[in-house]
Write a protein that holds these residues in place. Structure first.
Motif, PDB file in Angstrom:
ATOM      1  N   VAL A 133       0.851  -1.190   0.000  1.00 38.20           N
ATOM      2  CA  VAL A 133       0.000   0.000   0.000  1.00 38.20           C
ATOM      3  C   VAL A 133       0.889   1.242   0.000  1.00 38.20           C
ATOM      4  O   VAL A 133       1.847   1.323   0.775  1.00 38.20           O
ATOM      5  CB  VAL A 133      -0.944   0.007   1.215  1.00 38.20           C
ATOM      6  N   ILE A 134       0.563   2.197  -0.857  1.00 43.29           N
ATOM      7  CA  ILE A 134       1.347   3.425  -1.007  1.00 43.29           C
ATOM      8  C   ILE A 134       0.455   4.612  -0.676  1.00 43.29           C
ATOM      9  O   ILE A 134      -0.650   4.749  -1.221  1.00 43.29           O
ATOM     10  CB  ILE A 134       1.882   3.566  -2.443  1.00 43.29           C
ATOM     11  N   ASP A 135       0.904   5.462   0.250  1.00 41.49           N
ATOM     12  CA  ASP A 135       0.233   6.736   0.505  1.00 41.49           C
ATOM     13  C   ASP A 135       0.697   7.737  -0.550  1.00 41.49           C
ATOM     14  O   ASP A 135       1.899   7.978  -0.700  1.00 41.49           O
ATOM     15  CB  ASP A 135       0.576   7.260   1.897  1.00 41.49           C
ATOM     16  N   ALA A 136      -0.249   8.319  -1.261  1.00 39.55           N
ATOM     17  CA  ALA A 136       0.098   9.229  -2.361  1.00 39.55           C
ATOM     18  C   ALA A 136      -0.564  10.581  -2.142  1.00 39.55           C
ATOM     19  O   ALA A 136      -1.780  10.661  -1.938  1.00 39.55           O
ATOM     20  CB  ALA A 136      -0.343   8.637  -3.702  1.00 39.55           C
ATOM     21  N   GLN A 137       0.250  11.638  -2.174  1.00 43.39           N
ATOM     22  CA  GLN A 137      -0.267  13.004  -2.079  1.00 43.39           C
ATOM     23  C   GLN A 137      -0.149  13.654  -3.451  1.00 43.39           C
ATOM     24  O   GLN A 137       0.956  13.873  -3.964  1.00 43.39           O
ATOM     25  CB  GLN A 137       0.520  13.804  -1.036  1.00 43.39           C
ATOM     26  N   PHE A 138      -1.300  13.943  -4.071  1.00 48.49           N
ATOM     27  CA  PHE A 138      -1.312  14.570  -5.393  1.00 48.49           C
ATOM     28  C   PHE A 138      -1.429  16.084  -5.219  1.00 48.49           C
ATOM     29  O   PHE A 138      -2.227  16.569  -4.419  1.00 48.49           O
ATOM     30  CB  PHE A 138      -2.485  14.053  -6.227  1.00 48.49           C
ATOM     31  N   GLY A 139      -0.630  16.816  -5.967  1.00 54.12           N
ATOM     32  CA  GLY A 139      -0.650  18.260  -5.865  1.00 54.12           C
ATOM     33  C   GLY A 139       0.235  18.720  -4.727  1.00 54.12           C
ATOM     34  O   GLY A 139       1.047  17.964  -4.169  1.00 54.12           O
ATOM     35  N   PRO A 140       0.114  19.979  -4.338  1.00 51.56           N
ATOM     36  CA  PRO A 140       0.970  20.517  -3.275  1.00 51.56           C
ATOM     37  C   PRO A 140       0.782  19.742  -1.978  1.00 51.56           C
ATOM     38  O   PRO A 140      -0.330  19.347  -1.614  1.00 51.56           O
ATOM     39  CB  PRO A 140       0.484  21.963  -3.131  1.00 51.56           C
ATOM     40  N   GLY A 141       1.852  19.479  -1.255  1.00 51.14           N
ATOM     41  CA  GLY A 141       1.780  18.777   0.014  1.00 51.14           C
ATOM     42  C   GLY A 141       1.125  19.640   1.088  1.00 51.14           C
ATOM     43  O   GLY A 141       1.173  20.873   1.047  1.00 51.14           O
ATOM     44  N   ASP A 142       0.510  18.968   2.041  1.00 56.64           N
ATOM     45  CA  ASP A 142      -0.165  19.655   3.137  1.00 56.64           C
ATOM     46  C   ASP A 142       0.780  19.731   4.324  1.00 56.64           C
ATOM     47  O   ASP A 142       1.183  18.696   4.872  1.00 56.64           O
ATOM     48  CB  ASP A 142      -1.437  18.899   3.510  1.00 56.64           C
ATOM     49  N   SER A 143       1.134  20.933   4.746  1.00 54.09           N
ATOM     50  CA  SER A 143       2.019  21.099   5.910  1.00 54.09           C
ATOM     51  C   SER A 143       1.325  21.813   7.062  1.00 54.09           C
ATOM     52  O   SER A 143       1.969  22.204   8.033  1.00 54.09           O
ATOM     53  CB  SER A 143       3.271  21.886   5.499  1.00 54.09           C
ATOM     54  N   ILE A 144       0.015  21.984   6.946  1.00 52.00           N
ATOM     55  CA  ILE A 144      -0.728  22.691   7.994  1.00 52.00           C
ATOM     56  C   ILE A 144      -1.297  21.678   8.976  1.00 52.00           C
ATOM     57  O   ILE A 144      -2.039  20.766   8.591  1.00 52.00           O
ATOM     58  CB  ILE A 144      -1.858  23.541   7.377  1.00 52.00           C
ATOM     59  N   ALA A 145      -0.953  21.825  10.246  1.00 48.75           N
ATOM     60  CA  ALA A 145      -1.400  20.899  11.280  1.00 48.75           C
ATOM     61  C   ALA A 145      -2.807  21.253  11.736  1.00 48.75           C
ATOM     62  O   ALA A 145      -3.238  22.415  11.653  1.00 48.75           O
ATOM     63  CB  ALA A 145      -0.457  20.935  12.471  1.00 48.75           C
ATOM     64  N   PRO A 146      -3.551  20.271  12.251  1.00 51.13           N
ATOM     65  CA  PRO A 146      -4.860  20.569  12.842  1.00 51.13           C
ATOM     66  C   PRO A 146      -4.711  21.456  14.078  1.00 51.13           C
ATOM     67  O   PRO A 146      -3.625  21.577  14.652  1.00 51.13           O
ATOM     68  CB  PRO A 146      -5.406  19.183  13.221  1.00 51.13           C
ATOM     69  N   THR A 147      -5.825  22.053  14.472  1.00 53.80           N
ATOM     70  CA  THR A 147      -5.833  22.794  15.732  1.00 53.80           C
ATOM     71  C   THR A 147      -5.814  21.817  16.891  1.00 53.80           C
ATOM     72  O   THR A 147      -6.151  20.638  16.747  1.00 53.80           O
ATOM     73  CB  THR A 147      -7.088  23.676  15.822  1.00 53.80           C
TER      74      THR A 147
END
Length: 340
Positions: free
Chosen positions: A91-105
């Motif tokens: 299983v591969i985790d794939a992030q398409f487009g810009p990566g998310d670097s914003i953490a939850p509150t």
């Protein structure tokens, strides 16, 4: 990663003959916050490579055209084996487009309730995220002791240690692995286990099963009871423990006895706190005489279990043979076993 042409590399430790390699991807509208299931994948592979029943090399790379996707998705690679009905998965985790670097509150208003001997319940206010919260982790110091999905803002903790102080906090995380700041912390102490000083009930119905041998006897009895459970039983000859039983079994073959000897057996139960019951009823057993031993001599056929005497000691034959000079029992432990 990006949609379109991508390379997928396999590194094999066991190179099975292969039917095919298939690649699947989650649907465009899948829910990353729900448990992953087959229904969340497009069931038609976006890439299939024929293995032709051949063994792959140690390292193998496939070039595939990945469908258009946005955000976080999962790619499932299936290696179909030709020489067994099995398949291997990756299983591969794939992030398409810009990566998310914003953490939850951070979660809010963490509270504890229903504290018991080994359990407690935590509740908190939900976090938010620019994409979506994936779940929450409960921390005891730096150690994660529980994880719950995003739609759950409570945790029922189990397997805690009795009489122990905990200082817990909760963090939210998203699909990109970003973790929120910690919530407020809560401190509590689990309930101390009560001191158990009550012994089990006495075993009853102690009796001999079958016919004693010259060196063993089988004993059986009725089970004791205890509020904390039975940890085991001790078998006594007079005031001496000669055998033990761990757990709840109520039968024991007592071995290592001496022929033509009288024994008086009792049984006592003990609980996890090592409180010991009183004696069961007593049974008296006299072991019979053992088989007589004949003097060892050379050029004699001996069967297994035959007993001989040599230099004042008794030996049992453990391998059938015809004796020869130099094969005296004390010299050949492969043929003879010294008896107690």
């Amino acid at each position: 990663m990006t949609s379109g042409t991508n390379n997928f590399t396999w590194i094999f430790t066991a190179r099975h003959a292969t039917t095919s390699y298939r690649y699947f991807i989650t649907k465009p509208d899948w829910n990353p916050n729900a448990p992953l299931t087959r229904a969340q994948f497009d069931l038609t592979p976006f890439c299939t490579i024929n293995g032709n029943g051949q063994q792959p090399p140690a390292t193998l790379t496939h070039t595939c055209n990945v469908p258009q996707r946005d955000g976080y998705h999962v790619i499932l690679g299936v290696w179909d084996i030709a020489d067994t009905p099995n398949a291997w998965y990756i299983v591969i985790d794939a992030q398409f487009g810009p990566g998310d670097s914003i953490a939850p509150t951070a979660p809010t208003n963490l509270a504890v309730s229903n504290v018991g001997t080994t359990t407690a319940r935590l509740t908190w206010g939900a976090s938010t995220d620019n994409i979506a919260v994936t779940g929450y982790e409960v921390y005891n110091g730096v150690n994660v002791i529980a994880t719950v999905p995003a739609n759950q803002t409570s945790a029922n903790l189990t397997n805690l240690l009795a009489g122990t102080t905990y200082n817990l906090a909760v963090k939210a995380f998203d699909a990109s692995g970003n973790r929120s700041p910690a919530s407020n912390s809560v401190q509590f102490t689990t309930t101390q286990l009560p001191v158990d000083v009550t012994p089990p009930t006495n075993p009853t119905g102690l009796h001999v099963m079958g016919t004693p041998t010259s060196t063993s006897v089988t004993l059986m009895w009725n089970a004791s009871t205890d509020a904390s459970g039975i940890a085991g039983y001790r078998i006594y000859n007079g005031n001496t423990v000669i055998a033990t039983v761990t757990g709840t079994a109520t039968e024991k073959v007592v071995t290592g006895l001496t022929p033509n000897t009288q024994y008086t057996f009792t049984v006592r139960a003990y609980d996890p706190s090592n409180n010991e019951s009183g004696n069961s009823n007593a049974v008296t057993v006299t072991t019979p005489n053992g088989p007589s031993a004949t003097p060892w001599s050379p050029n004699t056929a001996y069967a297994v279990n035959a007993l001989v005497s040599y230099n004042g000691k008794v030996y049992k034959c453990i391998q059938a043979h015809t004796s020869l000079p130099g094969w005296e029992p004390s010299n050949v432990p492969a043929l003879w076993q010294l008896q107690p």
